[in-house]
Design a protein around this motif. Structure first.
Motif, PDB file in Angstrom:
ATOM      1  N   LEU A  56     -11.151   0.771   7.149  1.00 14.78           N
ATOM      2  CA  LEU A  56     -11.653  -0.473   6.509  1.00 14.78           C
ATOM      3  C   LEU A  56     -12.621  -0.128   5.708  1.00 14.78           C
ATOM      4  O   LEU A  56     -12.814  -0.889   4.583  1.00 14.78           O
ATOM      5  CB  LEU A  56     -12.099  -1.197   7.751  1.00 14.78           C
ATOM      6  CG  LEU A  56     -11.168  -1.917   8.736  1.00 14.78           C
ATOM      7  CD1 LEU A  56     -11.756  -2.195  10.181  1.00 14.78           C
ATOM      8  CD2 LEU A  56     -10.383  -3.126   7.927  1.00 14.78           C
ATOM      9  N   LYS A  57     -13.704   0.739   5.970  1.00 14.75           N
ATOM     10  CA  LYS A  57     -14.694   1.026   4.897  1.00 14.75           C
ATOM     11  C   LYS A  57     -14.204   1.355   3.456  1.00 14.75           C
ATOM     12  O   LYS A  57     -14.473   0.957   2.515  1.00 14.75           O
ATOM     13  CB  LYS A  57     -15.707   2.215   5.406  1.00 14.75           C
ATOM     14  CG  LYS A  57     -16.685   2.510   4.528  1.00 14.75           C
ATOM     15  CD  LYS A  57     -17.591   3.686   5.017  1.00 14.75           C
ATOM     16  CE  LYS A  57     -18.428   4.152   4.335  1.00 14.75           C
ATOM     17  NZ  LYS A  57     -19.454   5.618   4.874  1.00 14.75           N
ATOM     18  N   TRP A  58     -12.954   2.358   3.662  1.00 15.34           N
ATOM     19  CA  TRP A  58     -12.571   3.013   2.493  1.00 15.34           C
ATOM     20  C   TRP A  58     -11.911   1.738   1.763  1.00 15.34           C
ATOM     21  O   TRP A  58     -11.934   1.568   0.391  1.00 15.34           O
ATOM     22  CB  TRP A  58     -11.486   3.940   2.773  1.00 15.34           C
ATOM     23  CG  TRP A  58     -10.641   4.373   1.716  1.00 15.34           C
ATOM     24  CD1 TRP A  58     -11.058   5.276   0.632  1.00 15.34           C
ATOM     25  CD2 TRP A  58      -9.117   4.591   1.943  1.00 15.34           C
ATOM     26  NE1 TRP A  58     -10.201   5.693  -0.052  1.00 15.34           N
ATOM     27  CE2 TRP A  58      -8.861   5.247   0.532  1.00 15.34           C
ATOM     28  CE3 TRP A  58      -8.277   4.354   2.733  1.00 15.34           C
ATOM     29  CZ2 TRP A  58      -7.439   5.751   0.184  1.00 15.34           C
ATOM     30  CZ3 TRP A  58      -6.980   4.600   2.215  1.00 15.34           C
ATOM     31  CH2 TRP A  58      -6.614   5.148   1.067  1.00 15.34           C
TER      32      TRP A  58
ATOM     33  N   GLU B 222     -13.314   0.403  -2.077  1.00 15.86           N
ATOM     34  CA  GLU B 222     -12.689   1.120  -2.921  1.00 15.86           C
ATOM     35  C   GLU B 222     -11.371   0.286  -3.462  1.00 15.86           C
ATOM     36  O   GLU B 222     -10.971   0.432  -4.669  1.00 15.86           O
ATOM     37  CB  GLU B 222     -12.605   2.499  -2.702  1.00 15.86           C
ATOM     38  CG  GLU B 222     -13.502   3.374  -2.724  1.00 15.86           C
ATOM     39  CD  GLU B 222     -13.133   4.923  -2.501  1.00 15.86           C
ATOM     40  OE1 GLU B 222     -11.969   5.243  -3.015  1.00 15.86           O
ATOM     41  OE2 GLU B 222     -13.991   5.618  -1.804  1.00 15.86           O
ATOM     42  N   LYS B 223     -10.714  -0.426  -2.724  1.00 14.89           N
ATOM     43  CA  LYS B 223      -9.735  -1.102  -3.077  1.00 14.89           C
ATOM     44  C   LYS B 223      -8.476  -0.194  -3.380  1.00 14.89           C
ATOM     45  O   LYS B 223      -7.891  -0.502  -4.500  1.00 14.89           O
ATOM     46  CB  LYS B 223      -9.668  -2.215  -3.761  1.00 14.89           C
ATOM     47  CG  LYS B 223     -10.386  -3.374  -3.380  1.00 14.89           C
ATOM     48  CD  LYS B 223      -9.646  -4.229  -2.142  1.00 14.89           C
ATOM     49  CE  LYS B 223     -10.312  -5.494  -1.811  1.00 14.89           C
ATOM     50  NZ  LYS B 223      -9.462  -6.309  -0.694  1.00 14.89           N
ATOM     51  N   PRO B 224      -8.334   0.990  -2.764  1.00 18.70           N
ATOM     52  CA  PRO B 224      -7.605   1.974  -3.512  1.00 18.70           C
ATOM     53  C   PRO B 224      -6.074   1.455  -3.461  1.00 18.70           C
ATOM     54  O   PRO B 224      -5.687   0.679  -2.718  1.00 18.70           O
ATOM     55  CB  PRO B 224      -7.790   3.170  -2.624  1.00 18.70           C
ATOM     56  CG  PRO B 224      -8.099   2.611  -0.959  1.00 18.70           C
ATOM     57  CD  PRO B 224      -8.739   1.271  -1.472  1.00 18.70           C
TER      58      PRO B 224
ATOM     59  N   LEU C  34      -4.633  -7.591  15.439  1.00 23.84           N
ATOM     60  CA  LEU C  34      -5.424  -8.330  14.455  1.00 23.84           C
ATOM     61  C   LEU C  34      -6.834  -7.750  14.388  1.00 23.84           C
ATOM     62  O   LEU C  34      -7.157  -7.379  15.278  1.00 23.84           O
ATOM     63  CB  LEU C  34      -5.335  -9.828  14.710  1.00 23.84           C
ATOM     64  CG  LEU C  34      -4.211 -10.458  14.998  1.00 23.84           C
ATOM     65  CD1 LEU C  34      -4.131 -11.924  15.200  1.00 23.84           C
ATOM     66  CD2 LEU C  34      -3.142 -10.236  13.594  1.00 23.84           C
ATOM     67  N   PHE C  35      -7.368  -7.856  13.443  1.00 27.85           N
ATOM     68  CA  PHE C  35      -8.867  -7.615  13.154  1.00 27.85           C
ATOM     69  C   PHE C  35      -9.841  -8.634  12.582  1.00 27.85           C
ATOM     70  O   PHE C  35      -9.896  -9.126  11.460  1.00 27.85           O
ATOM     71  CB  PHE C  35      -8.965  -6.525  12.258  1.00 27.85           C
ATOM     72  CG  PHE C  35      -8.005  -5.399  12.482  1.00 27.85           C
ATOM     73  CD1 PHE C  35      -8.667  -4.174  13.073  1.00 27.85           C
ATOM     74  CD2 PHE C  35      -6.920  -5.119  12.144  1.00 27.85           C
ATOM     75  CE1 PHE C  35      -7.991  -3.045  13.679  1.00 27.85           C
ATOM     76  CE2 PHE C  35      -6.178  -3.892  12.628  1.00 27.85           C
ATOM     77  CZ  PHE C  35      -6.618  -3.016  13.255  1.00 27.85           C
TER      78      PHE C  35
ATOM     79  N   VAL D 237      -3.857   0.528   9.991  1.00 24.63           N
ATOM     80  CA  VAL D 237      -3.238   0.752  11.400  1.00 24.63           C
ATOM     81  C   VAL D 237      -2.349   1.958  11.456  1.00 24.63           C
ATOM     82  O   VAL D 237      -1.854   2.581  12.348  1.00 24.63           O
ATOM     83  CB  VAL D 237      -2.433  -0.425  11.830  1.00 24.63           C
ATOM     84  CG1 VAL D 237      -3.330  -1.601  12.086  1.00 24.63           C
ATOM     85  CG2 VAL D 237      -1.174  -0.658  10.897  1.00 24.63           C
ATOM     86  N   VAL D 238      -2.066   2.658  10.246  1.00 25.86           N
ATOM     87  CA  VAL D 238      -1.360   3.790  10.191  1.00 25.86           C
ATOM     88  C   VAL D 238      -1.950   4.773   9.297  1.00 25.86           C
ATOM     89  O   VAL D 238      -2.284   4.405   8.272  1.00 25.86           O
ATOM     90  CB  VAL D 238       0.302   3.661   9.898  1.00 25.86           C
ATOM     91  CG1 VAL D 238       0.869   2.461  10.972  1.00 25.86           C
ATOM     92  CG2 VAL D 238       0.223   3.020   8.675  1.00 25.86           C
TER      93      VAL D 238
END
Length: 626
Positions: free
Chosen positions: A51-53, A57-59, A96-97, A171-172
């Motif tokens: 989630l942080k990544w 960064e929206k990679p 869900l988050f 999630v994966v």
């Protein structure tokens, strides 16, 4: 399709996208999901890291896209039923988050997964898959409301042609995607297998373990490992001079080498190490030659699946491991063994509490006065691609204008090489590898933004070695640099296939020359520091009317001493705090190790000896109260 590994399928397209595939959605089916349990729980460390990544960064890699292998005779009903069992079996796929207040994972006991059915005309399966992926990734996942996966199939006259799924990387990880692919094919092939079965280790269970006393002890051990190495290793591996050109877009170059693939079995048969470690050792040797660093940190993706209960785990476990590279062996074979051992030890300490790690790195930044920026990385995805089902490695992109650009040659030039000799059969020995060096080629591709300065990706080892370098900034690390590094790695592997050799010959073997840094560089606390950048740090962080930094000899290296007159920083501690706050992003600067606040400047402010004779108001390292 060109590069067709699991995490680059399809390769990212930078700029306008064109497609000749026409799909018409004819139906939306729903896979029924009935799980064994539901409920809320805390996020795992894997969830938090992903989630942080993604948020920061929206990679491009925020989606994990995977074509689904269809068993012979499978129809749309089989696909829908298999997906229903898959999501029922693995809680992460029905999570869900909500993200409101305390972050939680909310596992749904019952739900439905939409599966879109598209009708198509004449089209190749790879092109159909790519178009399905484009549609599945057309919008961001709303993880608070939407299941973290999407699926679609394409049919012609009602007959199933291809199927694809896109997961949220929250999630994966890639290993999860690989495991899910295998399970899906087995479920689609045999209705008798379509039962949920006993519950495996799930993300709710993993979160509970991470908060248990045993889990906390393990995380504390990992944090100590990271701290030991970050306190001694250089802050930046790729410490290159600032480019005079403005920042450029990212660029990737991909080496396709039969010579490299032929060399690897010769090396591993002699040394007993893995082929991936042979490649990584060559990369490290070339990096050491080019950068002048004999020791450096190399973040390397680890699967974190050493424990038995995690072997089949579906969830985000993969994370950076910090591999401390020390190029200190006499020969390549010895260096290969040492790199392999370092990777193994680092992998055991890869699962770490990121919040605690950030706090620890902040302490190190304050104490050392540096900035660790994860500038050079290595990711081995070849495990997922070295299979008989992988794409033909000799089928590079046939239409370079679609997604591939060569920054040094006309765009049409690479297409002439598309009809390469098949990878199967043919040469097999070290001598053959040497003779085939001339057949290797590098494909160039624009790339979405990435955070590391330099990212190595090993995508394939069988048939042809496929090794890529992605540069954060094509002006700072141009195509010529990427070419030199890739071909240097290839030459090292071919030489190692012919026999062990002294590491002192890396320059001769690789053809890679040391980086030219000029007279304004010094080795400070194991890091290459550009004195002009250290002075720029002072100029931009302190308001003292007079401020100078000097590199003073200290043992085998140097230490930085700053002299200040006036300004708002009245103590070394205040001066150091201001410099540390301005350090992020400065890869070739460093804060001074000593601050001397003087009453007035000398007649010649460029003379460090003259500064040393001035009356001193305050003097110290700034790390503690003076």
């Amino acid at each position: 399709m060109g590069i067709k590994p699991i995490d680059l399928f399809p390769p990212p397209v930078v700029g306008p996208r064109t497609s000749t595939v026409e799909l018409v959605r004819v139906e939306r089916r729903y896979a029924k999901v009935v799980g064994g349990r539901g409920g809320d729980g805390p996020l795992t460390l894997g969830h938090l890291g992903m989630l942080k990544w993604i948020n920061q960064e929206k990679p491009y890699g925020r989606w994990a896209a995977a074509p689904l292998e269809l068993p012979p005779g499978a129809n749309v009903d089989d696909v829908v039923a298999a997906l229903g069992v898959l999501v029922s079996r693995h809680e992460g796929l029905r999570t869900l988050f909500p993200g409101r207040g305390e972050q939680v994972q909310r596992v749904l006991a019952h739900c439905e997964l939409p599966v879109d059915v598209y009708e198509h005309g004449e089209a190749d399966p790879p092109a159909l898959i790519e178009e399905l992926f484009h549609r599945l990734r057309n919008a961001e996942f709303d993880l608070a409301e939407e299941l973290p996966l999407r699926a679609a199939v394409a049919v012609r006259d009602g007959v199933l042609t291809v199927a694809a799924v896109v997961y949220s990387h929250v999630v994966v990880d890639l290993m999860s995607a690989e495991l899910l692919g295998r399970e899906f094919t087995a479920l689609a092939a045999d209705p008798a297998r379509r039962h949920v079965g006993p519950p495996p280790h799930q993300p709710l269970d993993q979160a509970a373990y991470e908060r248990s006393p045993a889990g906390r002890r393990r995380l504390d051990t990992a944090l100590g490992y990271w701290e030991r190495h970050l306190r001694r290793l250089p802050q930046c591996t790729w410490a290159a001079p600032r480019s005079t050109a403005p920042p450029g877009a990212a660029l990737s170059g991909w080496l396709w080498s039969r010579a490299g693939a032929l060399a690897l079995p010769q090396i591993t048969a002699r040394v007993g190490a893995s082929e991936s470690m042979a490649v990584l050792t060559a990369i490290c040797a070339v990096l050491a030659r080019r950068t002048g660093h004999r020791s450096f940190p190399l973040p390397t993706l680890a699967s974190n699946r050493i424990e038995r209960r995690l072997r089949e785990y579906i969830g985000p476990l993969a994370a950076d491991s910090l591999v401390p590279i020390d190029i200190d062996a006499e020969t390549y074979d010895d260096q290969l063994r040492r790199v392999g051992g370092a990777v193994l030890r680092a992998g055991r300490q890869a699962l770490v509490d990121d919040v605690a790690r950030v706090r620890m790195i902040d302490r190190i930044h304050h104490d050392r006065g540096n900035w660790y920026g994860r500038d050079t990385t290595f990711n081995d995805a070849s495990t997922f691609n070295d299979t008989e089902a992988a794409a033909d490695p000799t089928d590079p992109p046939a239409d370079p204008a679609e997604a591939v650009t060569d920054p040094t040659e006309p765009a049409a030039e690479p297409a002439a090489e598309a009809a390469a000799e098949p990878a199967g059969g043919g040469p097999t020995g070290a001598g053959d590898a040497r003779r085939m060096l001339g057949e290797s080629r590098i494909w160039w591709q624009d790339w979405p933004p990435i955070s590391p300065l330099l990212a190595f990706r090993l995508m394939q080892k069988r048939g042809e070695l496929v090794l890529g370098i992605i540069a954060h900034d094509r002006n700072r690390i141009p195509a010529e640099e990427i070419d030199q590094l890739l071909r240097g790695v290839e030459r090292v592997l071919v030489a190692a296939a012919e026999g062990d050799f002294p590491m002192s010959r890396i320059g001769e073997v690789s053809g890679v020359e040391p980086m030219e840094r000029g007279a304004g560089w010094r080795l400070v606390d194991s890091s290459w520091v550009e004195l002009a950048e250290a002075q720029r740090l002072l100029d931009e962080s302190l308001d003292a009317p007079v401020r100078r930094v000097f590199a003073i000899p200290d043992g085998d290296g140097y230490r930085l001493v700053a002299y200040l007159v006036g300004g708002s920083a009245r103590t070394p501690r205040e001066a150091h705090a201001a410099c540390v706050a301005a350090m992020p992003g400065r890869r070739t600067a460093m804060t001074p190790q000593r601050y001397v606040i003087c009453a007035e400047p000398p007649a010649d402010p460029a003379d460090p000896a003259a500064w040393a004779r001035q009356p001193v108001l305050a003097d110290g390292d700034g790390r503690m109260d003076p």
